[in-house]
Enzyme design. Structure first.
Site, mmCIF file in Angstrom:
data_model
loop_
_atom_site.group_PDB
_atom_site.id
_atom_site.type_symbol
_atom_site.label_atom_id
_atom_site.label_comp_id
_atom_site.label_asym_id
_atom_site.label_seq_id
_atom_site.Cartn_x
_atom_site.Cartn_y
_atom_site.Cartn_z
ATOM 1 N N CYS A 146 -9.377 27.532 -8.556
ATOM 2 C CA CYS A 146 -9.915 28.599 -7.372
ATOM 3 C C CYS A 146 -9.076 29.540 -6.706
ATOM 4 C CB CYS A 146 -10.780 27.849 -6.473
ATOM 5 S SG CYS A 146 -9.724 26.452 -5.425
ATOM 6 N N HIS B 233 -9.967 24.690 -0.969
ATOM 7 C CA HIS B 233 -10.774 25.512 -1.824
ATOM 8 C C HIS B 233 -10.547 27.062 -1.122
ATOM 9 C CE1 HIS B 233 -13.895 26.843 -4.802
ATOM 10 N NE2 HIS B 233 -14.457 27.313 -3.689
#
Length: 921
Positions: free
Chosen positions: A266, A847
């Protein structure tokens, strides 16, 4: 599924006769054979060359034959026999898990050809030829090539098993499939791969290797042939509905395309989405201007490969035909040139962004041969002149679309603290890493353990200076407890033992938020000082005896339990019996004392043992040292208890003040129940050894050892773990939001260099801790601002979750740019936000996502890996903002005018079928 074997490398080599008599007379003598083969084996590996496998047994026999020096010897090896390396003599498949040196040896092609010409190859065996391939950082012989299952879209049940090298191109797979399936030259074909999840990926780039394409042995490769009407029969392929991102009928907004997370990638997706939404850079690649500027010879670059991989990615994301794409080719290319990004570990999006910008710059550098440039000397010269010269020198070595778009200029001023010498330099930058104003305070959660045993431990939240010492913690806690700071000892408790006992001068930075910190009220010191009359503070552990698993052995193990104690004991009254009594007093809240009935019940039938104890007074002192203390008789204990309880705040048991307790005659005629024994131990609570009370003062750790039955009957575990919450526990340190301009001001403030990074003063001729100030001189078209949320120190790592408020439009830098202003062009200092890289989570995990403004529609979108959704501008600002992308207003206005004068061709208006899309309907 039927599998047909076809190994293009398995062509038989013409062999000589199998027996020795038919060998050619030109066979050299044995010494020459050994030299030719031995020298060949030392040949270095070169990518693309062929090496051959020879069965180890045959090779060792040949080796013994030539080393023996007798050409008529019985050790003659005969024809080369590799039968032990094959599974069978029909498919000629190589056996699995063969090991070089144990099962086979490797020979380069010249050495192999010599052996075949001299000895021949047995039973028409195929030669085992393997290629040398180049992997990141290593060359190796590919003993086990990749085996792919080739099928046609019209016949998914019949597969051909074909071997390829990982270094072969995808185009070779395509050509092999066309040959095997007898495709006419004029017919169009393309390849798809089926991954482990059952979905299909289009092999768009046929020039990359199978390694870069991430193909694996056993993977299904589907060849699709275009229909005569110009359409593709993709809809008939098995498993097409598993590809929602590959829909030939899908025609969306260019740039609104997600990126699949390949496994903790990510961070890469976030950086790519930000960079993809920089208008001028994306237009540069979409219009193929990069092709004219690829620099294949730059030793600092990646031979143009990184730029080409990024260009392919941009073209796919901005085609308008994909909901999401899989960036595995780009990921492999990054890992190939930057080993830190190999694999699928989490990384920092800003670190990848820095590598990507630098790599793209070198791959697209218009300067083909960099000349040597001397650093500018700004002494006594006008800043404007020095800055212009510095920028020109930078452009003489660095000239690319990255420089045009992202590079600006700093002014750096260093001042010597001794002689006042001033050094001024102008340095280019690609992004600003700005610090966040850090709160000077922190909140610590601690447990206060009072000396009064009737009071439970108290949970407190105290506000302390971040750069303070343990003494600051004690002072802060004193305001809550009314206990003097010098009557406290701070400890880190871990796994029922003292992990660390802090000194007052120790820094608070050594305490992590997850640590269990206990603060004990005491009246003395842990480390005794000779001649001092202060009490000794004794660390005490609780241990429970556990039977050994070997029931024939009388050994008992010991397990720590409960919370350790710090007990104050008068120095001149230190004795086992006194320590036992004071511990009973400290434990009185959750330890029940045995009654007379308990004693009578336990001692029935043991009168003889009691008589022995009473008569053996001469050895009682020795027994005391070996087994620990016992209790006094009922009357004396009761009096001491009452006195100890009434002592109040001091918490000091008066029994320790009684000289009679330090004599060897203290045990009574009749021994009472002993709940635990005492042992001196090390700081880990282990290493029992018999020690006198005097020796215990120099090794102050004591353990209370409990028998399981005693612990069960008299120790209340629930009460022992109990605590109360102080009113301050609900306190939360308020964090005020920070303005982005505050961070920029902090970036431009004067700072003193650290000891690890001194500056060499040309005047003093010494390294000095000079003062340094950075100023902004010239700003780029697109300004990248990196918020330094991650803080590192010797003791801790933390992420700052401070809310930084930043404007979407009209960020004005005029107050920070010290270059003389161009009053007629105010837009040179005003910027609008175009993208944000977000980080959610902490230091160890998290994230990354992206907010980005589409250059064509002006609509903001939220990119979360392969998911893309529109958002309002008021949703963009958050505590997760990590990297900000701002575009100068004059550049944005110029691009808008250019876009309005052109008629864009959208995917919906194009009548040409897209050859990169597979129909899933």
């Amino acid at each position: 599924m039927a599998a047909v074997a076809a190994d293009p490398a398995a062509a038989a080599v013409p062999a000589s006769a199998e027996d020795r008599e038919t060998q050619p007379e030109a066979m050299p003598d044995l010494d020459q054979q050994w030299r030719q083969i031995g020298n060949g084996r030392e040949r270095p590996l070169r990518a693309g060359e062929s090496w051959f496998l020879v069965e180890k047994h045959w090779y060792k026999q040949w080796e013994a034959y030539v080393k023996g020096g007798d050409q008529d010897a019985s050790t003659f090896p005969g024809s080369i026999n590799n039968s032990g390396l094959f599974e069978d003599q029909i498919s000629w498949h190589l056996r699995e898990r063969l090991v070089e040196g144990d099962d086979y040896v490797l020979l380069p092609a010249p050495a192999w050809n010599y052996l075949v010409s001299w000895y021949g190859l047995k039973d028409d065996q195929p030669p085992i030829e393997r290629k040398v391939i180049e992997l990141p950082g290593i060359r190796k012989v590919e003993v086990y090539p990749i085996e792919l299952l080739l099928v046609q879209h019209s016949d998914m049940e019949t597969a051909l098993t074909i071997q390829f090298s990982y270094s072969d191109s995808v185009d070779l797979v395509l050509q092999t499939a066309r040959e095997q399936f007898l495709v006419e030259p004029q017919e169009d074909t393309r390849l798809w791969t089926k991954n482990s999840e059952g979905s299909l990926d289009r092999l768009c780039n046929t020039q990359i290797t199978l390694l870069d394409a991430c193909l694996e042995t056993g993977q299904l490769v589907i060849m699709e042939t275009r229909n005569k009407d110009g359409t593709w029969p993709s809809a008939q392929l098995c498993g097409m509905n598993n590809m929602p991102d590959e829909d030939e009928d899908f025609q969306g907004q260019p740039g609104i395309c997600g990126l699949t997370n390949l496994g903790n990638t990510c961070f890469m997706n976030s950086a790519l989405q930000c960079l993809s939404n920089v208008p001028q850079l994306t237009e540069y690649f979409l219009n193929n201007r990069y092709l004219e500027e690829l620099n294949f010879r730059n030793p600092l670059g990646m031979k143009g490969e990184l730029a080409e991989a990024y260009a392919d990615l941009v073209k796919q994301t901005w085609s308008g035909y994909h909901r999401s794409i899989v960036p595995n080719v780009f990921k492999n290319k990054v890992g190939h040139f930057a080993s830190q990004f190999l694999g699928y570990q989490q990384h920092d999006s800003q670190e990848l962004l820095s590598f990507l910008l630098d790599g793209l710059h070198e791959d697209l550098n218009r300067v083909k041969k960099k000349e040597y440039v001397e650093l500018c000397n700004g002494a006594g010269r006008p800043d404007l002149e020095v800055a212009q010269e510095a920028w020109q020198n930078h452009k003489r070595r660095n000239d690319s679309v990255i420089v045009d778009t992202f590079h600006g200029l700093f002014k750096s001023t260093l001042v010597c603290p001794d002689c006042g010498n001033v050094s001024v330099t102008f340095d280019p930058f690609c992004y600003l890493s700005v610090p966040l104003p850090v709160c000077s305070r922190r909140v610590l959660e601690v447990f206060f353990v009072p000396m009064d045993p009737r009071r439970k431990p108290e949970q407190h939240r105290v506000v302390v200076p971040k750069k303070g010492n343990i003494s600051d913690l004690c002072v802060a806690l004193s305001t809550h407890t009314s206990v003097a700071p010098d009557k406290m000892i701070v400890a880190d408790v871990f796994s029922h033992r003292f992990y660390k006992l802090y000194q007052l001068e120790d820094p608070l930075s050594g305490i992590l938020d997850r640590d269990d910190i206990f603060v004990y009220e005491v009246t003395g010191r842990i480390e005794p000082v000779e001649g001092s009359r202060d009490d000794i503070v004794v660390p005490v552990y609780l241990r429970e005896r556990t039977p050994s698993r070997d029931y024939n052995n009388s050994y008992y193990g010991l397990i720590l339990f409960g919370h350790p104690l710090l007990v104050s004991v008068p120095r001149d009254r230190f004795s086992w019996e006194g320590l036992y009594n004071i511990l009973m007093y400290r434990l009185s809240r959750y330890v029940t004392k045995p009654t007379s009935d308990d004693d009578d019940g336990d001692e029935k039938g043991d009168e003889n043992e009691d008589e022995d104890v009473e008569d053996d007074s001469s050895s009682e002192e020795e027994k005391e040292e070996m087994s620990g203390p016992t209790d006094n008789d009922g009357t004396q204990e009761s009096e001491q208890e009452q006195a100890g309880t009434s002592s109040g705040v001091t918490g000091r048991c008066p029994s320790l003040l009684d000289n009679s307790l330090h004599t060897s005659q203290w045990p009574p005629r009749r021994r009472r129940k002993q709940l635990f024994t005492l042992q001196t131990v090390n700081s880990n609570g282990t290493s029992d050894r018999t020690t006198s009370p005097e020796e215990a003062q120099t090794q102050p750790y004591i353990a209370m050892d409990w028998e399981p039955e005693m612990k069960r009957r008299y120790y209340d575990e629930v009460e022992a773990e109990g605590y109360v919450k102080h009113d301050c526990v609900g306190y939360m340190l308020k964090k005020n939001p920070v303005q982005l301009k505050e961070c920029i001001k902090l970036f431009t403030t004067v700072e003193t260099l650290e000891k690890e990074n001194p500056w060499y003063c040309s005047s003093c001729k010494q390294h000095q801790l000079a003062t340094k100030k950075l100023d902004l001189w010239m700003l780029p078209e697109v300004l990248i601002i990196h918020l330094k949320r991650f803080s590192f120190s010797k003791f801790s790592r933390e992420k700052l979750d401070t809310l930084v408020q930043f404007p979407i439009r009209d960020l004005d830098f005029s107050e920070f740019v010290i270059k003389p202003k161009n009053e007629s062009a105010p837009d040179l200092y005003k910027y609008d936000l175009i993208a944000v890289s977000n980080h959610y989570g902490g230091m160890r995990d998290g994230h990354y996502t992206t907010f980005a403004c589409n250059k064509d529609s002006g609509q903001w979108h939220y990119f979360d890996d392969n998911s893309v959704s529109p958002v309002n501008e008021n949703q963009i600002e958050s505590k997760a903002a990590y990297v900000l992308f701002y575009q100068r207003q004059d550049v944005g206005r110029r691009q808008s005018q250019t876009a309005s004068s052109e008629t864009p061709t959208s995917p919906a208006s194009s009548s040409t079928p897209n050859s990169d899309i597979m129909d899933v309907n």
